[in-house]
Design a protein around this motif. Structure first.
Motif, short mmCIF file in Angstrom:
data_model
loop_
_atom_site.label_atom_id
_atom_site.label_comp_id
_atom_site.label_asym_id
_atom_site.label_seq_id
_atom_site.Cartn_x
_atom_site.Cartn_y
_atom_site.Cartn_z
N HIS A 633 1.87 3.65 -2.86
CA HIS A 633 0.99 2.78 -2.06
C HIS A 633 1.27 2.91 -0.57
O HIS A 633 0.50 2.39 0.24
CB HIS A 633 1.16 1.33 -2.51
CG HIS A 633 0.74 1.09 -3.93
ND1 HIS A 633 -0.58 1.03 -4.31
CD2 HIS A 633 1.47 0.94 -5.06
CE1 HIS A 633 -0.67 0.82 -5.61
NE2 HIS A 633 0.57 0.77 -6.10
N LEU A 634 2.37 3.53 -0.22
CA LEU A 634 2.70 3.72 1.20
C LEU A 634 2.13 5.03 1.74
O LEU A 634 2.35 5.37 2.91
CB LEU A 634 4.22 3.70 1.39
CG LEU A 634 4.92 2.39 0.99
CD1 LEU A 634 6.42 2.51 1.19
CD2 LEU A 634 4.36 1.20 1.78
N ALA A 635 1.42 5.76 0.89
CA ALA A 635 0.83 7.02 1.35
C ALA A 635 -0.29 6.72 2.34
O ALA A 635 -0.83 5.60 2.38
CB ALA A 635 0.28 7.80 0.15
N PRO A 636 -0.68 7.69 3.16
CA PRO A 636 -1.80 7.48 4.08
C PRO A 636 -3.03 7.00 3.33
O PRO A 636 -3.27 7.42 2.19
CB PRO A 636 -2.01 8.87 4.69
CG PRO A 636 -0.68 9.53 4.57
CD PRO A 636 -0.08 9.03 3.31
N PRO A 637 -3.83 6.14 3.92
CA PRO A 637 -4.98 5.54 3.22
C PRO A 637 -5.91 6.58 2.60
O PRO A 637 -6.42 6.38 1.49
CB PRO A 637 -5.67 4.74 4.32
CG PRO A 637 -4.57 4.40 5.29
CD PRO A 637 -3.65 5.58 5.28
N ILE A 638 -6.17 7.67 3.33
CA ILE A 638 -7.12 8.67 2.81
C ILE A 638 -6.56 9.27 1.51
O ILE A 638 -7.28 9.39 0.51
CB ILE A 638 -7.37 9.76 3.86
CG1 ILE A 638 -8.08 9.16 5.08
CG2 ILE A 638 -8.19 10.89 3.26
CD1 ILE A 638 -8.32 10.15 6.19
N HIS A 640 -4.26 7.97 -0.50
CA HIS A 640 -4.18 6.95 -1.53
C HIS A 640 -5.55 6.68 -2.16
O HIS A 640 -5.68 6.54 -3.38
CB HIS A 640 -3.62 5.66 -0.93
CG HIS A 640 -3.51 4.54 -1.93
ND1 HIS A 640 -2.63 4.56 -2.98
CD2 HIS A 640 -4.21 3.37 -2.04
CE1 HIS A 640 -2.77 3.46 -3.70
NE2 HIS A 640 -3.73 2.71 -3.14
N GLU A 641 -6.58 6.62 -1.33
CA GLU A 641 -7.93 6.38 -1.83
C GLU A 641 -8.41 7.54 -2.71
O GLU A 641 -9.04 7.33 -3.75
CB GLU A 641 -8.89 6.17 -0.66
CG GLU A 641 -10.33 5.86 -1.05
CD GLU A 641 -10.45 4.53 -1.79
OE1 GLU A 641 -11.48 4.32 -2.46
OE2 GLU A 641 -9.50 3.71 -1.70
N ARG A 642 -8.09 8.74 -2.28
CA ARG A 642 -8.50 9.91 -3.07
C ARG A 642 -7.80 9.90 -4.44
O ARG A 642 -8.42 10.15 -5.47
CB ARG A 642 -8.15 11.19 -2.32
CG ARG A 642 -8.57 12.47 -3.03
CD ARG A 642 -8.30 13.69 -2.16
NE ARG A 642 -8.70 14.90 -2.83
CZ ARG A 642 -7.92 15.56 -3.69
NH1 ARG A 642 -6.71 15.12 -3.97
NH2 ARG A 642 -8.34 16.67 -4.27
N THR A 643 -6.50 9.58 -4.45
CA THR A 643 -5.77 9.52 -5.72
C THR A 643 -6.35 8.44 -6.62
O THR A 643 -6.48 8.62 -7.84
CB THR A 643 -4.28 9.24 -5.45
OG1 THR A 643 -3.75 10.27 -4.61
CG2 THR A 643 -3.49 9.18 -6.74
N ARG A 644 -6.71 7.29 -6.03
CA ARG A 644 -7.27 6.20 -6.82
C ARG A 644 -8.59 6.61 -7.46
O ARG A 644 -8.85 6.30 -8.63
CB ARG A 644 -7.48 4.96 -5.94
CG ARG A 644 -7.92 3.72 -6.72
CD ARG A 644 -8.26 2.58 -5.77
NE ARG A 644 -9.40 2.91 -4.92
CZ ARG A 644 -10.67 2.87 -5.34
NH1 ARG A 644 -10.96 2.53 -6.58
NH2 ARG A 644 -11.65 3.17 -4.50
N LYS A 645 -9.43 7.32 -6.70
CA LYS A 645 -10.73 7.74 -7.24
C LYS A 645 -10.54 8.75 -8.38
O LYS A 645 -11.26 8.70 -9.39
CB LYS A 645 -11.58 8.34 -6.13
CG LYS A 645 -12.11 7.31 -5.15
CD LYS A 645 -13.02 7.96 -4.12
CE LYS A 645 -13.61 6.90 -3.15
NZ LYS A 645 -14.49 7.53 -2.14
N VAL A 646 -9.60 9.68 -8.20
CA VAL A 646 -9.34 10.64 -9.27
C VAL A 646 -8.86 9.91 -10.52
O VAL A 646 -9.29 10.18 -11.64
CB VAL A 646 -8.30 11.69 -8.82
CG1 VAL A 646 -7.87 12.56 -10.00
CG2 VAL A 646 -8.86 12.56 -7.71
N SER A 647 -7.95 8.93 -10.32
CA SER A 647 -7.43 8.16 -11.45
C SER A 647 -8.56 7.39 -12.14
O SER A 647 -8.63 7.34 -13.38
CB SER A 647 -6.34 7.21 -10.97
OG SER A 647 -5.85 6.43 -12.03
N ASP A 648 -9.44 6.79 -11.36
CA ASP A 648 -10.56 6.04 -11.94
C ASP A 648 -11.48 6.96 -12.75
O ASP A 648 -11.96 6.57 -13.83
CB ASP A 648 -11.35 5.35 -10.84
CG ASP A 648 -10.57 4.19 -10.20
OD1 ASP A 648 -9.55 3.78 -10.79
OD2 ASP A 648 -10.96 3.75 -9.11
#
Length: 662
Positions: A633-638, A640-648
């Motif tokens: 969660h401390l990764a850069p926002p871009i 982190h958001e990309r990882t979240r979308k892939v996970s979703d």
């Protein structure tokens, strides 16, 4: 007995002969005349069950025919027939029934049928005694139908080498080539140099007589050298098991005859203060290390020099055969100077002779073979193996009949009468077994963990390396081979090296393996679906349809030729490919990865593609990929958001699949 060996030019060949004394005496002359026809007839005739465009039989093939011909002739002779004219359909059916009840294997039984049919097609020119009636034996029935035999599985019957055996086998072969070779080569050269000074290895009149009075100074110098090296006197086991002086080896080191020092210099040797070693060592010091310590003791013993040199040669064969895709005979006939690094392409080339498919315009085999027009393009490690062999010895063939120098006096030549000077395939099989045995004993002695386990399909024969390479190129398992050798890279090299020529055989081998891989995959999917397995994705129904169609079309199919396999690969029902976490039910019209090719690009699968289908196993791969995603969660926002979308997206795939479960 007819010796056919002079007509066979492969250096790796064995002796070939035909002993007509095994035939019933009343039939012997007729059989000789028939074999003479097979050897000299330049217009071969098609045999039922054989190729439609037959080629003259090679001498090596003719040498194997009498075994099956003898069974046929002996059957008629034992039942009182004096010719084959009495071979009516009913008699041939009785022959077939009795052959079927014997303990012979299917291949041997089939050969008896084939030789009967071969005699029939030559019935107008063979001796009267061997002429069969005009009716074709067993009409058009295949040997499989006549013997009620079905192959258990389609495919190359040469078993591939299992991964559990192959990985450590290659790793140890690489170790010999990359690490141990300098020590073994130096010891072997010293061995040959010392042996060449011996009386039996020196031509008459060529031995140099030591200068008068030089014996003791030379002996003192040798003793001092042994002392400087930390060695004692050369030893060997005595009658009570304790080491005693090996006077013959001491004489080798000084260049004198074996008993010289024992007779005249015993007081000097015993008074030198040197102890007696447990063995007789060469004086070249080992330097290579394994796991941070010397791979061997400081010095290699005299009796170890030849076995270790043979193990190094065997390691080179394993690497060349596996990383090139050559046939065993092609490897064993490689000669000094065959390796060339092309400056234009920066690729390693091996030049050599081909034997299989080397035929003249009339289709007859060229006994001398043909220089291969296109060189084999090989992996650098295979090229390194060639260089190691050229450095090891000075003989023309890289794999000579023996590495042990032959005496020139008081030596009886081998009685096998074999024309070839190269190593035979059976000897290579034995050397591979010896190599594996040495490695396993070494691992047990040094408590090393990577011993070589037995292969489930038995001994490792040379032909299995070519088969295994083709299998791995098609399947491309990850992380299989030491040194991170990529099978995709090897596939490109091998394909370039064979230049797509079907005469070479290897592109055919790859086509066969690809066909088998598709059939195996579709069979697994079919079993999965029959057991109630669930499939999701836009191409789920299409996967079911193609699986059912392919199973109905190819189940129980006999082994096709490799050219047929290449054509069968284009069958629409077989266009199912395994990707990461999915199966691609390929349709070029709707594929998003490969609009202009007839194969999918599995490295660029797109989630929106309508060719995707997933089994439970695919979804497990998807779940594993999702669980491996970073949750920082401390990764850069871009990021982190990309990882979240892939996970979703991966979670949606899993949910969609689970919602369709009953």
């Amino acid at each position: 007995m007819w010796d056919l060996t002079p007509g066979i030019f492969e250096d790796h060949s064995q002796k070939y002969s035909i002993n007509f004394g095994h035939f019933p005496p009343a039939w012997e002359q007729s059989v000789k005349a028939y074999v003479w026809i097979l050897i000299n007839n330049e217009t071969p005739r098609p045999v039922q069950g054989g190729p439609s465009s037959p080629k003259p039989l090679a001498l090596s093939s003719i040498a194997r025919l009498p075994t099956h011909l003898r069974r046929l002739v002996s059957w008629f002779d034992e039942r009182g027939y004096d010719s084959l004219q009495g071979a009516s359909p009913s008699v041939l059916d009785r022959l077939l029934a009795e052959v079927g009840e014997t303990g012979l294997g299917f291949t041997q039984k089939r050969q008896i049928i084939t030789e009967t049919r071969r005699l029939w097609v030559y019935r107008d020119i063979v001796p009267q005694q061997l002429r069969l009636p005009d009716a074709s034996p067993w009409q058009e029935e295949t040997a499989g139908d006549l013997l009620a035999h079905r192959h258990r599985r389609p495919g190359n019957l040469t078993p591939r080498i299992g991964d559990e055996t192959l990985v450590p086998l290659l790793a140890w072969a690489f170790r010999f080539i990359e690490d141990f070779a300098p020590d073994i080569t130096a010891a072997y050269r010293e061995y040959c140099a010392l042996l060449s000074r011996g009386h039996r290895h020196t031509p008459a009149g060529a031995r140099e007589t030591p200068a008068p009075g030089s014996r003791k100074p030379i002996l003192h110098a040798v003793l001092e050298r042994l002392r400087d090296l930390g060695l004692g006197l050369p030893g060997q086991p005595g009658p009570d098991g304790d080491p005693v002086i090996n006077w013959c080896h001491l004489a080798r080191l000084t260049g004198f005859l074996g008993a010289t020092h024992a007779l005249y210099d015993r007081d000097v040797v015993v008074g030198s203060g040197l102890g007696v070693d447990t063995d007789s060592y060469l004086t070249t010091r080992c330097t290579a290390q394994l796991d941070g310590r010397l791979w061997h003791g400081p010095f290699i013993a005299w009796e170890e020099a030849i076995p270790l040199a043979v193990h190094l040669q065997t390691a080179c064969f394993i690497v060349i055969a596996y990383l090139s895709g050559m046939r065993p005979g092609e490897v064993l006939n490689l000669q000094r100077g065959c390796h060339n690094e092309n400056p234009r392409t920066d690729m390693h080339e091996l030049h050599g002779t081909r034997w299989k498919s080397a035929r003249n315009r009339e289709g007859a085999k060229i006994p001398e073979g043909q220089i291969r027009q296109n060189p084999w393009i090989v992996h650098p490690m295979a090229a390194r193996a060639v260089d190691v062999l050229e450095d090891l010895h000075s003989m023309d063939l890289l794999f000579p009949r023996t590495l042990r120098p032959q005496a020139v006096r008081w030596y009886t030549p081998r009685a096998d009468g074999r024309a070839g000077n190269g190593q035979t395939t059976p000897k290579t099989t034995g050397d591979i077994a010896s190599f594996i045995r040495w490695v396993n004993e070494y691992c047990a002695r040094r408590q090393h963990s990577d011993s070589i386990p037995d292969d489930p399909d038995g001994r490792i024969t040379p032909s299995r390396f070519r088969r295994t390479l083709a299998w791995h190129i098609v399947r491309r398992p990850r992380g299989l081979v030491a040194a991170a050798i990529q099978y995709g890279h090897i596939a490109d090299l091998v394909t370039q090296g064979y230049s797509g020529s079907y005469d070479s055989g290897f592109p055919n081998e790859l086509a066969m393996e690809r066909w088998l891989e598709r059939i195996e995959r579709i069979t697994d999917i079919d079993h999965y679906l029959e057991a109630g397995g669930h499939v999701s994705g836009p191409a789920a129904e299409k996967l079911r349809e193609r699986t059912g169609l392919a199973t109905a079309k190819f189940a129980g199919r006999t082994l096709p030729t490799r050219r047929q396999a290449d054509k069968l690969l284009q069958d629409p029902s077989l266009q199912i490919f395994k990707g990461d976490g999915l199966h691609c039910v390929f349709d070029q019209a709707t594929a998003l990865c490969a609009r202009d090719t007839d194969r999918p690009n599995l490295g660029q699968c797109r989630s929106a593609c309508s060719n995707i289908a997933r089994t439970d196993a695919d979804v497990l791969e998807v779940q594993t990929a999702r669980d491996r995603l970073s949750q920082d969660h401390l990764a850069p926002p871009i990021r982190h958001e990309r990882t979240r979308k892939v996970s979703d997206r991966l979670t949606e795939i899993i949910i969609d699949h689970e919602q369709g479960l009953p």
